[in-house]
Motif scaffolding. Structure first.
Motif: not given
Lengths: 147, 177
Positions: B30-33, B81-84, B104-106, B113-121
């Motif tokens: 989870a570090a980068h996000h 939750y599932a993706e993470f 890389r795929k996961t 998913c993060i872009k969709q719900y938290l809106g951050q790259d």
């Protein structure tokens, strides 16, 4: 008398013994060996120049992950170590409450450090592990979480 | 302990906060996000820590950091939750360094998913390794002034020593004379 077979040289005698020095037969000659070395080194050099960039990026990503998480680790560590200081001080108060002339944090009333500017002082290892059992002290020094 | 009863040590109530009880693999994946979501509070806390050199003075900033961590993980747990989890398991099992190159795929699924719900790259590569600037309204800390001890009086100069003195004031000289 039992019959036996005598161990004799073969008919016509033994072959002559070959005692002359023989050089081993090499696969490649001298120039070919040098050429192969230069060739393989050159190929590796070129391949590494492509791989180097990929390795640098991977290491950078790992470094990023470490730095991004540092504040969370430090926040928890600071709270934990301040709890430890508090418990040590309380323990010293409890232990030395009936001893005449002892003031907590000093050596019989004399301060340990000369601290005119009221800086934060990190206690030494001995001060941190004073109230621990020898087993716990060993674990603290050698950074073991489970024995 | 070199801390006397007069010196300030925070109480147990001040130091007891809900802690982020997550494993190292969770932090790694989870570090980068997490770093980007909590960038400002993290920078504030690290600045405070390096300027003050005193963990007692940066407790509030530290609590803000942990609180921000809870916020982020709460959001991830609610939406992604599932993706993470999938990404975290992949990173966890990818060797002693827990590196990202085999996942890389996961990672792509998680990022989407993060872009969709938290809106951050995902921040650019090397964002955290570079020096980051921070604007803060907290004043720069100043140490207590250094108090030098009283000045020792100078020794007498040769002229003063050559002046004739009263014999009675120097009983050991009268003994010689």
């Amino acid at each position: 008398m039992a019959s036996y077979k005598q161990d004799l040289p073969p008919k016509g005698g033994f072959d002559p013994i070959d005692f002359a020095a023989r050089a081993p037969k090499r696969m490649f000659g001298g120039f070919t060996q040098f050429g192969l070395f230069i060739g393989v080194t050159g190929l590796a050099w070129v391949a590494w120049s492509y791989v180097k960039e990929i390795v640098r990026k991977e290491k950078l990503e790992l470094n990023d992950a470490r730095i991004a998480v540092e504040p969370f680790i430090y926040a928890e560590k600071d709270r934990a170590i301040l709890t430890h200081y508090r418990r040590c001080r309380d323990e010293e108060n409890e232990l030395m409450k009936n001893v005449k002339g002892w003031e907590t944090g000093t050596l019989w009333g004399e301060p340990v450090y000369h601290n005119v500017r009221s800086r934060y002082i990190k206690p030494s290892l001995e001060e941190l592990v004073t109230h621990m059992s020898p087993k716990e002290q060993h674990d603290m020094i050698f950074d073991k979480l489970l024995r | 302990m070199p801390y006397t009863n007069q010196e300030y040590l925070p109480s147990y109530e001040e130091l007891t906060v809900p802690e982020l009880e997550v494993t190292s693999a969770v932090f790694r994946s989870a570090a980068h996000h997490l770093g980007k979501y909590c960038d400002n509070v993290c920078k504030e806390f690290m600045l405070c820590r390096s300027e003050e050199n005193d963990p007692r003075k940066c407790l509030n900033e530290g609590k803000a950091v942990t609180r921000c961590g809870f916020e982020f993980f709460g959001k991830v747990k609610k939406h992604c939750y599932a993706e993470f989890n999938q990404y975290m398991q992949c990173v966890d099992h990818s060797g002693r360094l827990m590196d990202f190159k085999g996942c890389r795929k996961t990672q792509a699924t998680y990022d989407n998913c993060i872009k969709q719900y938290l809106g951050q790259d995902r921040p650019e590569l090397g964002y955290f390794s570079k020096v980051r600037l921070h604007n803060t309204s907290r004043p720069r800390p100043v140490l207590a002034p250094h108090e030098l001890p009283e000045r020792v009086p100078d020794p007498p100069s040769p002229e003063e020593l050559r002046k004739p003195t009263d014999k009675l004031k120097n009983p050991h000289l009268t003994a010689v004379i």
